[in-house]
Design a protein around this motif. Structure first.
Motif, short mmCIF file in Angstrom:
data_model
loop_
_atom_site.label_atom_id
_atom_site.label_comp_id
_atom_site.label_asym_id
_atom_site.label_seq_id
_atom_site.Cartn_x
_atom_site.Cartn_y
_atom_site.Cartn_z
N LEU A 79 -4.55 5.56 -3.02
CA LEU A 79 -4.84 4.66 -1.98
C LEU A 79 -4.85 5.68 -0.78
O LEU A 79 -4.21 6.64 -0.49
CB LEU A 79 -3.64 3.66 -1.76
CG LEU A 79 -2.50 3.94 -1.76
CD1 LEU A 79 -2.00 4.48 -0.25
CD2 LEU A 79 -1.33 2.79 -1.87
N GLN A 80 -5.64 4.95 0.30
CA GLN A 80 -5.36 5.70 1.79
C GLN A 80 -4.95 4.52 2.59
O GLN A 80 -5.30 3.36 2.62
CB GLN A 80 -7.01 6.10 1.98
CG GLN A 80 -7.34 7.25 1.20
CD GLN A 80 -8.81 7.65 1.14
OE1 GLN A 80 -9.78 6.87 0.86
NE2 GLN A 80 -8.97 9.10 1.82
N PHE A 81 -4.72 5.21 3.82
CA PHE A 81 -4.26 4.31 4.91
C PHE A 81 -5.07 4.00 6.02
O PHE A 81 -5.75 5.08 6.56
CB PHE A 81 -2.74 4.84 5.53
CG PHE A 81 -1.86 4.94 4.57
CD1 PHE A 81 -0.88 3.76 4.06
CD2 PHE A 81 -1.50 6.05 3.66
CE1 PHE A 81 0.10 3.84 3.28
CE2 PHE A 81 -0.46 6.12 2.60
CZ PHE A 81 0.44 4.84 2.65
N LYS A 82 -5.13 2.97 6.56
CA LYS A 82 -5.94 2.70 7.75
C LYS A 82 -5.39 3.48 9.05
O LYS A 82 -6.15 3.92 10.01
CB LYS A 82 -5.83 1.07 8.36
CG LYS A 82 -6.41 0.11 7.16
CD LYS A 82 -6.01 -1.22 7.54
CE LYS A 82 -6.63 -2.06 6.73
NZ LYS A 82 -6.04 -3.50 6.64
N VAL A 134 0.17 -4.40 1.88
CA VAL A 134 -1.40 -4.30 1.62
C VAL A 134 -2.16 -4.10 3.01
O VAL A 134 -3.03 -3.55 3.13
CB VAL A 134 -1.70 -5.58 0.83
CG1 VAL A 134 -3.40 -5.81 0.63
CG2 VAL A 134 -1.44 -5.44 -0.67
N SER A 135 -1.65 -4.66 3.92
CA SER A 135 -2.38 -4.90 5.21
C SER A 135 -2.40 -3.41 5.90
O SER A 135 -3.37 -3.27 6.67
CB SER A 135 -1.41 -5.68 6.36
OG SER A 135 -0.41 -5.19 6.78
N HIS A 136 -1.85 -2.49 5.23
CA HIS A 136 -1.99 -0.93 5.96
C HIS A 136 -2.97 -0.10 5.04
O HIS A 136 -3.28 1.04 5.31
CB HIS A 136 -0.63 -0.33 5.91
CG HIS A 136 0.26 -0.92 6.94
ND1 HIS A 136 0.16 -0.78 8.45
CD2 HIS A 136 1.19 -1.70 6.93
CE1 HIS A 136 1.06 -1.51 8.92
NE2 HIS A 136 1.83 -2.13 8.23
N ILE A 137 -3.21 -0.72 3.84
CA ILE A 137 -4.08 0.31 2.83
C ILE A 137 -5.65 -0.22 3.02
O ILE A 137 -6.05 -1.24 3.24
CB ILE A 137 -3.50 -0.20 1.51
CG1 ILE A 137 -1.96 0.30 1.42
CG2 ILE A 137 -4.22 0.47 0.55
CD1 ILE A 137 -1.27 -0.30 0.37
N ILE A 138 -6.28 0.56 2.69
CA ILE A 138 -7.83 0.49 2.66
C ILE A 138 -8.33 -0.13 1.37
O ILE A 138 -8.21 0.80 0.42
CB ILE A 138 -8.62 2.08 3.10
CG1 ILE A 138 -8.23 2.35 4.55
CG2 ILE A 138 -10.18 1.68 3.12
CD1 ILE A 138 -8.76 3.59 4.79
#
Ligand SMILES: [Fe+2]
Lengths: 291, 259
Positions: free
Chosen positions: A155-158, B23-27
């Motif tokens: 996974l990657q982060f915004k 989840v709100s922080h993950i792309i």
């Protein structure tokens, strides 16, 4: 000569292609003393005293040079460093004298819960600073440079502000630690996040690379999973060749943690790695002489 | 992004809690949504811990079957996220969990088998202690002697069960010639589980035989009874039990208490 230099366990003795020591192979290693240049032990499994594992380790250490590899440091965690863990690690280090101690550029525990898994971080300046501070504390406590490994991720982060390779460069240079370059992890993450593995590889600080890891992943269709359960794949061997071109003669290690085959099979994998490494190194030497 | 609260949200999400905050922080993308990406971690953490529990409780696993065991572990893991860096310590609460787990209520002996397997784990990780010099015992005054309390070897545990769990355990070992069908399960046993260097021995003292009294003696010691109490309970056999216990290495040291 001081006692550290006199020790047969210093880092100069880690050469060629070693393998990860697994409990499944203990008896065979003890009985046959196979010709393996060195073993990497999963240090977390040896931190409790009085255990059978600890006893086996004391035997292994008499016959082979050893490096430590852990997941318990949780260098990217926001909870304070686990001093009980670090004290045990230091005690084991004093007893076994590994050539070096490595762990991962990620977090494994937080808020009192230990996941035992390698969880990635957002790549930001704030996190660089946080991790650098913690690596400095750990190095200070252990009295030596540690070796930090790049992980596979899903996974990657915004919130991420920079590439993983820029992040890794900043962390290692600012904390002056060494790098454990896991070639399989670069490939797995590159496939999962659609970046160029070659670009990542050549951006790595060659002079900091203390060790290379190789392992096999599982293709789950939607992503590659870093299971350490398979032989090294062709594209990872290709990337490994480029890694040797980039970093030169660095010790290499085969990791095999699940569906563990016979010791012979793991040694075969490390022999393949050794042959590829020697081939690249010798053709590089020829090129150098030719000019 | 507050990384500290994200790590709390992430931990909560992978152990069965609300996923949305993490989840709100993950792309997410067209291949895998953010929730599916988080799910990969939840799956691998459960996989790692289920595998560890399976290694520590192999007989329980074999008794209920792989699929059932894995499902049971999934529930246990969400209720008991590990708080230790050592796999060897994870599993402390598993026998208690099994005992309270509705779906295995019919397998009456399962909680005791789990206890036995956990005991084996524990003593694999006990340090060896130094044997005390018991000659000092004779030089104590009568008053001091009455207050003596003994300590059993740390690499030993006592366990009592209403079921023949020792034979059940043996039957599951690779080189065992014992058949499960031949075991008379409703048979109470008193067991001593003891590590001797690199092997663990399980010895049974069944209720009807004389030596069951020796098990009771060790049990009374483990309960912290002083020499006075032991003399009261075991009368004439005290001397024999005591020398058997010391010579056999079951009793490792003594202290004088002020109670
Ligand atoms: Fe690795």
């Amino acid at each position: 000569m001081n006692s550290k230099e006199a020790s047969p366990y210093n880092k100069n003795n880690i050469k060629g292609c070693g393998i990860g020591l697994r409990i499944d192979h203990f008896d065979e290693i003890e009985a046959q003393k196979p010709n393996i240049p060195w073993f990497e032990i999963l240090s977390d499994n040896y931190l409790l005293e009085g255990t059978l594992q600890r006893e086996f380790l004391s035997h292994i250490r008499n016959d082979y040079p050893v490096t430590f590899h852990g997941v318990g440091l949780s260098i990217g965690s926001t909870e304070p460093l686990n001093m009980d863990y670090l004290k045990r690690l230091k005690k084991l280090k004093d007893e076994v004298q590994p050539a070096w101690i490595s762990d991962h550029l990620c977090w494994t525990s937080a808020h009192g819960v230990v996941t035992h898994d390698l969880i990635p971080l957002p790549y930001t300046q704030d996190i660089v600073k946080h991790i650098v501070d913690r690596i400095l504390q750990v190095q200070d406590f252990l009295g030596e440079q540690i070796v930090i490994e790049n992980v596979s991720s899903y996974l990657q982060f915004k919130a991420t502000e920079m590439t993983e390779w820029d992040f890794t460069n900043e962390v290692t240079s600012r904390s002056d630690c060494k790098l454990l370059l896991d070639v399989n992890n670069i490939y797995v993450s590159a496939q999962n996040h659609k970046f160029d593995a070659d670009e990542y590889l050549v951006a790595m600080p060659a002079e900091r690379v203390a060790e290379i890891h190789l392992a096999g992943y599982e293709d789950k269709g939607t992503h590659l999973l870093d299971t350490h359960s398979r032989p090294v794949t062709e594209p990872v061997w290709d990337l490994f060749k480029k890694a040797i071109e980039h970093v030169g003669d660095v010790p290499v290690l085969i990791e095999w943690d699940n569906d563990i085959p016979s010791l012979e099979r793991v040694i075969e994998e490390s022999t393949t790695a050794h042959e590829i490494q020697q081939q690249i190194l010798s053709s590089n030497r020829k090129t150098t002489y030719g000019h | 992004m507050d990384i500290k609260s994200f790590q709390a949200d992430f931990i909560n999400a992978i152990f069965g809690g609300d996923k949305e905050p993490a989840v709100s922080h993950i792309i997410g993308d067209s291949i895998l949504t953010a929730e599916q990406r988080l799910g990969i971690y939840s799956g691998s953490v459960h996989g790692i811990l289920t595998q560890a529990l399976g290694t520590m409780f192999p007989v329980c696993k074999s008794l209920v079957g792989d699929v059932f065991f894995n499902n049971m572990c999934a529930i246990f893991i969400d209720k008991n996220p590990p708080n230790t860096s050592f796999f060897a310590e994870y599993g402390t609460h598993f026998p208690v969990f099994i005992n309270a787990f509705e779906h295995v209520k019919d397998i009456h002996y399962l909680p005791d088998v789990a206890r036995l397997e956990w005991i084996r784990q524990e003593i694999w990780h006990e340090e060896k202690s130094q044997l005390a010099d018991f000659s000092g015992l004779a030089t104590l005054s009568e008053d001091e002697q009455s207050k003596v309390v003994f300590n059993l070897s740390k690499r030993m545990r006592l366990i009592r069960s209403d079921y023949r769990i020792d034979e059940l355990w043996f039957a599951h070992q690779e080189d065992s010639e014992l058949n499960l069908e031949d075991i008379e399960m409703d048979y109470a046993v008193k067991l001593i589980v003891r590590r001797d260097e690199n092997t663990i021995k399980i010895s049974s003292f069944n209720e009807t035989e004389d030596d069951s009294n020796f098990w009771d003696f060790l049990d009374a010691i483990s309960e912290g009874n002083n020499l006075d109490n032991l003399a009261e309970q075991f009368g004439e056999s005290l001397g024999v039990h005591l020398s058997q216990g010391i010579q056999g290495g079951w009793i490792e040291r003594f202290t004088i208490t002020n109670e």
